[in-house]
Scaffold this active site. Structure first.
Site, PDB file in Angstrom:
ATOM      1  N   THR A   1       0.970  -1.087  -0.006  1.00  0.00           N
ATOM      2  CA  THR A   1      -0.086  -0.039  -0.047  1.00  0.00           C
ATOM      3  C   THR A   1       0.834   1.201  -0.040  1.00  0.00           C
ATOM      4  O   THR A   1       1.802   1.270   0.723  1.00  0.00           O
ATOM      5  CB  THR A   1      -0.770  -0.040   1.190  1.00  0.00           C
ATOM      6  OG1 THR A   1      -1.806  -1.254   1.181  1.00  0.00           O
ATOM      7  CG2 THR A   1      -1.903   1.245   1.191  1.00  0.00           C
TER       8      THR A   1
ATOM      9  N   CYS B   1      29.330   0.424  12.716  1.00  0.00           N
ATOM     10  CA  CYS B   1      29.923  -0.342  13.634  1.00  0.00           C
ATOM     11  C   CYS B   1      29.610  -1.746  13.137  1.00  0.00           C
ATOM     12  O   CYS B   1      28.136  -2.054  12.877  1.00  0.00           O
ATOM     13  CB  CYS B   1      29.201  -0.071  14.939  1.00  0.00           C
ATOM     14  SG  CYS B   1      29.921   1.229  15.826  1.00  0.00           S
TER      15      CYS B   1
END
Ligand SMILES: Cc1ncc(COP(=O)(O)O)c(C=O)c1O
Length: 394
Positions: free
Chosen positions: A242, A335
């Site tokens: 949608t 990281c």
């Protein structure tokens, strides 16, 4: 208020985008519904698609809405690879620059690990610009096996602009589709999908003053794309789900503002960026600027991108100390499992791991001011001294 120097991560929304989006959020309507509310939502989507087409010089039918840059990159890479393999199983090679964002690197690694793909990473020079000669060599050797080429328009860490046009010229000679991740370029450089010659282009809302979680892939009608998401068949059957009508309306409004302000902002931000870089280099801290940089230039390096290496410091220490001093910026690299990794981009430019660990990215955008730059320059000497002490260097 903190000095926000992390626009390449995300930039504040433009007022016009907030207004357009919130007005739309107050109305109901699924753009696939046939009743009046649904048709009203559909009209907003199609009007936005047209405006986006104008802003990016693309046909409205070339706009495929997605959830952002990561999804668009995934769709471009995986969808093209699958489509090319379906027509010719020998097309197994994916060519990409070594400095792509993880949203491009990781789908390619996925295809290598699970779908029999091979990858050829193209290197960059010390300035961060793609070595086009290496593409020539590769194409001369194995163009027949190449499924697609992906080269970003501008790098998100150092801000260097890539020779996408030169890549397209070479690829077209062999009929190879080209994808470019233009997430960082829009708003800083003139971006015309029609003129670029690429087959696929990734754009995201939150780097252009639009909302988070909405983006698009521009795809030529001729670009074969196998869908990654199946369901209701929205967006040319390529991307089911949608449609996020308020997000789409907000993105269209943001692109209008960003493109209209581009030239003035580029001039303003180039001067701010140069002041930041010159100021940082002049503090006697041993800082160096990464990638190509010429004062006054915004063609080879994005106007809003400064990227420094401060040796003897951990980038993360710099980041946290600057944050404590009210300056928000980034190391530019990710990281992994909480452990800071040296940036693959900085390493690809030929810097050592020790240098890459001291990288700091400072990126400017429409809300940046002189005061932000002065706050950063004012805070930097003490921050570097403390970071070096923490690293046992000073
Ligand atoms: C060059 C580039 N590509 C892709 C992305 C991912 O976009 P998004 O955050 O919309 O998923 C980013 C975001 O940092 C980016 O800088």
């Amino acid at each position: 208020m903190a000095a926000y120097l992390d626009h390449a991560a995300t930039t504040p929304m433009h007022e016009a985008a907030i207004e357009a989006m919130t007005a739309t959020m107050r109305t109901v309507g699924n753009a696939s519904s046939l009743h009046t509310a649904g048709r009203r939502a559909r009209a907003l989507v199609e009007e936005s698609r047209e405006r986006i087409g104008v802003a990016l010089d693309a046909r409205p039918s070339e706009v495929i809405f997605t959830s952002g840059g990561t999804e668009s990159d995934n769709l471009a890479i995986k969808g093209t690879y699958a489509a090319r393999r379906a027509t010719d199983p020998s097309k197994r090679t994916i060519v990409a620059s070594a400095i792509e964002h993880h949203a491009v690197l990781d789908p390619i690694e996925f295809l290598v690990n699970t779908q029999g793909a091979r990858v050829r990473w193209l290197g960059v020079d010390r300035g961060g610009r793609l070595l086009v000669d290496s593409l020539d060599e590769l194409l001369a050797e194995r163009a027949d096996s190449v499924a697609l080429i992906s080269v970003m328009w501008a790098n998100n860490e150092v801000g260097t602009v890539q020779p996408v046009r030169e890549v397209v010229t070479r690829a077209q000679a062999y009929g190879i589709p080209v994808h470019t991740d233009a997430v960082q370029a829009v708003g800083h450089l003139p971006v015309s999908f029609a003129d670029s010659g690429v087959d696929l282009m990734t754009i995201t809302g939150h780097k252009v003053g639009g909302p988070l979680g909405i983006g698009l892939l521009l795809a030529r009608r001729s670009a074969g794309l196998v869908p990654l998401v199946h369901g209701g068949g929205q967006e040319r059957q390529v991307r089911s789900g949608t449609l996020d009508v308020p997000g789409i309306v907000g993105l269209a409004a943001a692109l209008d503002v960003t493109v209209a302000q581009r030239e003035a902002q580029t001039r303003r931000l180039t001067a701010l960026r140069d002041r930041l870089i010159e100021g940082a280099l002049g503090l006697g801290l041993g800082a160096q600027v990464t990638g190509t940089w010429r004062a006054g230039d915004a063609q080879e390096r994005l106007a809003g991108h400064a990227h420094l290496i401060i040796e003897g410091c951990e980038g993360d220490s710099l980041l946290y100390l600057l944050d404590a001093a009210g300056i928000e910026c980034s190391t530019g690299s990710a990281c992994q499992a909480g452990v800071p990794q040296p940036s693959h981009v900085v390493l690809a430019l030929g810097h050592t791991e020790a240098q890459a660990r001291g990288a700091l990215r400072l990126t400017l955008g429409h809300s940046s001011t002189d005061a932000d730059i002065e706050a950063f320059l004012g805070a930097l000497p003490a921050v570097v001294e403390r970071a070096r002490r923490a690293a046992g260097v000073a």
